[in-house]
Structures are given as C-alpha cells and as structure tokens.
Design an enzyme around this catalytic site. Structure first.
Site, mmCIF file in Angstrom:
data_model
loop_
_atom_site.group_PDB
_atom_site.id
_atom_site.type_symbol
_atom_site.label_atom_id
_atom_site.label_comp_id
_atom_site.label_asym_id
_atom_site.label_seq_id
_atom_site.Cartn_x
_atom_site.Cartn_y
_atom_site.Cartn_z
ATOM 1 N N ASP A 145 -6.647 24.265 -30.188
ATOM 2 C CA ASP A 145 -7.021 25.452 -30.139
ATOM 3 C C ASP A 145 -5.927 26.301 -29.449
ATOM 4 O OD1 ASP A 145 -9.223 27.333 -30.137
ATOM 5 O OD2 ASP A 145 -10.086 26.985 -28.971
ATOM 6 N N ARG A 190 -10.816 40.485 -41.437
ATOM 7 C CA ARG A 190 -10.047 39.724 -39.952
ATOM 8 C C ARG A 190 -9.890 38.649 -39.655
ATOM 9 N NH1 ARG A 190 -14.518 40.717 -36.574
ATOM 10 N NH2 ARG A 190 -16.005 40.919 -37.684
ATOM 11 N N LYS A 191 -10.240 37.972 -40.429
ATOM 12 C CA LYS A 191 -9.901 36.237 -40.738
ATOM 13 C C LYS A 191 -8.803 35.977 -41.398
ATOM 14 C CE LYS A 191 -13.585 35.653 -44.258
ATOM 15 N NZ LYS A 191 -14.465 34.968 -44.769
HETATM 16 C C1 LIG Z 1 -6.459 33.031 -29.446
HETATM 17 C C2 LIG Z 1 -5.697 32.777 -28.046
HETATM 18 C C3 LIG Z 1 -6.036 35.251 -28.326
HETATM 19 C C4 LIG Z 1 -5.509 35.457 -26.655
HETATM 20 C C5 LIG Z 1 -3.818 35.799 -26.737
HETATM 21 C C6 LIG Z 1 -3.673 36.717 -25.512
HETATM 22 C C7 LIG Z 1 -2.949 36.067 -24.388
HETATM 23 C C8 LIG Z 1 -2.545 34.822 -24.289
HETATM 24 C C9 LIG Z 1 -2.983 34.593 -23.290
HETATM 25 C C10 LIG Z 1 -3.618 32.747 -23.090
HETATM 26 C C11 LIG Z 1 -3.549 32.078 -24.840
HETATM 27 C C12 LIG Z 1 -5.131 31.544 -24.500
HETATM 28 C C13 LIG Z 1 -4.710 30.791 -25.719
HETATM 29 C C14 LIG Z 1 -6.435 30.396 -25.315
HETATM 30 C C15 LIG Z 1 -7.398 30.097 -26.939
HETATM 31 C C16 LIG Z 1 -8.482 29.946 -27.771
HETATM 32 C C17 LIG Z 1 -9.136 30.258 -27.925
HETATM 33 C C18 LIG Z 1 -10.395 30.074 -28.047
HETATM 34 O O1 LIG Z 1 -11.253 29.197 -27.506
HETATM 35 S S1 LIG Z 1 -11.595 31.596 -27.848
HETATM 36 C C19 LIG Z 1 -12.778 30.681 -27.296
HETATM 37 C C20 LIG Z 1 -14.267 30.170 -28.111
HETATM 38 N N1 LIG Z 1 -14.612 30.852 -29.708
HETATM 39 C C21 LIG Z 1 -15.873 31.971 -28.675
HETATM 40 O O2 LIG Z 1 -16.459 31.503 -27.496
HETATM 41 C C22 LIG Z 1 -15.832 33.431 -29.887
HETATM 42 C C23 LIG Z 1 -17.564 32.887 -30.225
HETATM 43 N N2 LIG Z 1 -18.003 34.099 -31.335
HETATM 44 C C24 LIG Z 1 -17.454 34.807 -31.563
HETATM 45 O O3 LIG Z 1 -17.812 35.332 -30.225
HETATM 46 C C25 LIG Z 1 -17.856 35.614 -32.541
HETATM 47 O O4 LIG Z 1 -18.275 35.070 -34.186
HETATM 48 C C26 LIG Z 1 -16.063 36.322 -32.736
HETATM 49 C C27 LIG Z 1 -15.514 34.639 -33.614
HETATM 50 C C28 LIG Z 1 -15.986 36.747 -32.688
HETATM 51 C C29 LIG Z 1 -16.992 36.651 -34.113
HETATM 52 O O5 LIG Z 1 -18.091 37.799 -34.204
HETATM 53 P P1 LIG Z 1 -17.902 39.001 -35.274
HETATM 54 O O6 LIG Z 1 -19.081 39.970 -34.586
HETATM 55 O O7 LIG Z 1 -16.535 39.901 -34.964
HETATM 56 O O8 LIG Z 1 -17.591 39.141 -36.767
HETATM 57 P P2 LIG Z 1 -18.409 37.993 -37.503
HETATM 58 O O9 LIG Z 1 -19.498 37.857 -37.296
HETATM 59 O O10 LIG Z 1 -19.269 39.739 -37.973
HETATM 60 O O11 LIG Z 1 -18.065 37.236 -38.689
HETATM 61 C C30 LIG Z 1 -16.301 38.442 -39.581
HETATM 62 C C31 LIG Z 1 -16.176 37.111 -40.515
HETATM 63 O O12 LIG Z 1 -16.183 35.724 -39.926
HETATM 64 C C32 LIG Z 1 -17.111 34.613 -40.955
HETATM 65 N N3 LIG Z 1 -17.474 33.840 -39.875
HETATM 66 C C33 LIG Z 1 -17.709 34.032 -38.282
HETATM 67 N N4 LIG Z 1 -17.242 32.695 -37.802
HETATM 68 C C34 LIG Z 1 -17.176 31.850 -38.535
HETATM 69 C C35 LIG Z 1 -17.229 30.991 -38.973
HETATM 70 N N5 LIG Z 1 -17.431 30.011 -37.803
HETATM 71 N N6 LIG Z 1 -17.099 29.489 -40.015
HETATM 72 C C36 LIG Z 1 -17.416 30.530 -41.095
HETATM 73 N N7 LIG Z 1 -17.163 31.952 -41.750
HETATM 74 C C37 LIG Z 1 -17.305 32.645 -39.973
HETATM 75 C C38 LIG Z 1 -17.886 35.700 -41.275
HETATM 76 O O13 LIG Z 1 -18.494 35.112 -42.111
HETATM 77 C C39 LIG Z 1 -17.549 37.732 -41.691
HETATM 78 O O14 LIG Z 1 -17.265 36.480 -43.133
HETATM 79 P P3 LIG Z 1 -17.033 38.516 -43.733
HETATM 80 O O15 LIG Z 1 -16.464 38.726 -43.225
HETATM 81 O O16 LIG Z 1 -16.572 37.016 -45.609
HETATM 82 O O17 LIG Z 1 -19.029 38.366 -44.075
#
Ligand SMILES: CCCCC/C=C\C/C=C\CCCCCCCC(=O)SCCNC(=O)CCNC(=O)[C@H](O)C(C)(C)COP(=O)(O)OP(=O)(O)OC[C@H]1O[C@@H](n2cnc3c(N)ncnc32)[C@H](O)[C@@H]1OP(=O)(O)O
Length: 224
Positions: A145, A190-191
């Site tokens: 991740d 955004r994906k």
């Molecule tokens: C990643 C590191 C970045 C930071 C870097 C900065 C500094 C570096 C420092 C440290 C590094 C750290 C590294 C750590 C990495 C760890 C990353 C994580 O673990 S994150 C924690 C786990 N994830 C979550 O908690 C996310 C929970 N979910 C949400 O909050 C939301 O669902 C969202 C992901 C934010 C999306 O929500 P949003 O409202 O913005 O979008 P939509 O729901 O409208 O969706 C948009 C689009 O995407 C499709 N979609 C969404 N989810 C899914 C899915 N699970 N599967 C398939 N498709 C999905 C959705 O259908 C929409 O599609 P479309 O536009 O075609 O309709």
C-alpha cells in the site's frame, strides 16, 4: 524503549504541570530548551541505511543510488511525523516508521518519473512475523500500500487507497529483502490504476502480485 519511556515521562510531567497551573516548559527544563530554542529541528530521514540493514539491502540500495546519478531515478526521503498532523495529535506517526531500527519496516523507495514507476527495497523485521519464520500478510499488504501509494501520489497529488487486491503466491521469509516494483497503468479522471509485484532480491521468486485503485481527493468533499 528507554527513549520512548523518557518521552512518555516528559509528556506526563508536562501535563501534570499544566493541571497544576504552571506552564509545562516552566516545570521541565528540557522541554523549555526545546520550546524556546531558535535551533531548527531537522527531522530524521528514515530512508537511509542504518546498522540493521542486511548486506543484500545495502547492495541494492547502492545500485539504485548509482541509478540516481543521471537523474532518471530519485530516492524518496521518508519521515516519521507529518508536521500537519503532529500539531493536532502529538503522538501521530507513520505506521511503517513506528518501530525501532531493524524490528519492523526497513525500506527505501526510488521513483522514476519518465516511467511513472517506483521500486521499494524492503526488509521486514522480526516484529512483522505471521506464520513462524515468515512475514505477516498484513505487513506485506501495508508495505505494498505504501509503495504503490507513493507511485500514485507523485503524479496524482493527494490520493487515498480505494481498492487493493493482492495475490500472496509464496511466503516471504522474515528479515529477507524483497523488491516491490510498482507502476502507474492508467489515469481516468480522479482514478489512478496501478499494479505491482513483490520479488526476492535476486528476482527469482515472485512472492506477491497486486493491483490498486487510488482516488485523487476532491477538495470540495470532506473526508468525514
Ligand atoms: C497514498 C499516499 C499519499 C500521501 C502522500 C503524502 C505524503 C507521503 C507521506 C507518507 C506516505 C504514506 C503512504 C501511506 C499510503 C497509505 C494509503 C492508505 O492506506 S489510505 C487509507 C485507506 N483508504 C481509505 O481510508 C479510503 C477510504 N475511502 C474514502 O475515503 C473514499 O471512498 C475515497 C477513496 C476518498 C473516494 O471517495 P470520493 O467521494 O472522493 O470519490 P467517489 O466515491 O465519488 O469515487 C470516485 C470514483 O472512483 C470510483 N471508486 C471509488 N471507490 C472505488 C472502489 N473501491 N472500487 C472501484 N471504484 C471506486 C467511483 O465509482 C467513482 O468513479 P466514477 O467517477 O467513474 O463514477
């Protein structure tokens, strides 16, 4: 351990001071020196060799540092704390940097901008054990991740993991070195779609394969 106990005691003393009306700094000279010092505290970059790194990890690190010389690759620094979060939650720290050197996640990530890919060199320590002698699947997932996430975050900005799909094909021996190759496959709005492989240092064993979907956060939407 001793360092974290000292820090905990210091916090307790500071809090006691606050309850009793005195300023914490007034009651703790070390804290006071830190608060009023004009010295800039330089955070420690953890993506650099330390004595717990095995020969394999150092060798691969040196090979990638060589690749950085022409600018095609860059080593990504890595810090324990984010200043932004630290202000709200003083004990917050990056999950993958929460262990003493060598006990948990030892890793460094390199990034190639032309190829939109990262290589993470990872040595999982003894506190990450699952089945005896092997890495815990959750620790492997965490590292995937983080590595794939960085590969998404550099071109994508502020992203979060929406989906992570992992096939664990072979168990990873504890304390061995693996190479996590991640690449950005496509962007749709955004994906961001990414994929990755986890292989042994000599590349002969394919331990895991994964795909991930990362979503660029919408500034108009609240996370909570
Ligand atoms: C990643 C590191 C970045 C930071 C870097 C900065 C500094 C570096 C420092 C440290 C590094 C750290 C590294 C750590 C990495 C760890 C990353 C994580 O673990 S994150 C924690 C786990 N994830 C979550 O908690 C996310 C929970 N979910 C949400 O909050 C939301 O669902 C969202 C992901 C934010 C999306 O929500 P949003 O409202 O913005 O979008 P939509 O729901 O409208 O969706 C948009 C689009 O995407 C499709 N979609 C969404 N989810 C899914 C899915 N699970 N599967 C398939 N498709 C999905 C959705 O259908 C929409 O599609 P479309 O536009 O075609 O309709």
């Amino acid at each position: 351990m001793l360092r974290s106990c000292t820090a905990a005691l210091r916090t307790l003393r500071a809090l006691r001071g606050r309850r009793e009306g005195a300023s914490p700094a007034a009651r703790d000279p070390v804290l006071a020196r830190r608060w009023f010092s004009t010295e800039k505290v330089i955070p420690k970059d953890h993506a650099l060799p330390n004595p717990s790194w095995s020969k394999d990890l150092r060798l691969l690190f040196d090979q990638f540092m060589k690749k950085c010389e022409d600018g095609s690759w860059e080593r990504l620094p890595s810090y324990k704390n984010s200043k932004l979060v630290k202000e709200q939650l003083s004990q917050a720290q990056l999950f993958t940097r929460g262990y003493e050197d060598g006990l948990g996640f030892e890793y460094v990530i390199f990034y190639n901008d032309d190829e939109k890919r990262t290589v993470c060199l990872f040595q999982g320590g003894p506190y990450l054990q699952g089945v005896p002698g092997f890495l815990h699947g959750g620790a492997i997932a965490t590292m995937i991740d983080a590595a794939v996430g960085m590969c998404a975050a550099i071109p994508g900005g502020i992203v979060m993991t929406a989906n992570l799909n992992i096939n664990f094909k072979r168990p990873i021996p504890l304390c061995s070195v693996v190479v996590i190759n991640s690449q950005l496959d496509k962007i749709e709005g955004r994906k961001l779609f990414l994929s990755c492989t986890v292989r042994s240092a000599d590349e002969k064993i394919l331990y895991s394969e994964a795909t991930g979907l990362f979503i660029k956060l919408d500034p108009e939407k609240s996370l909570i």
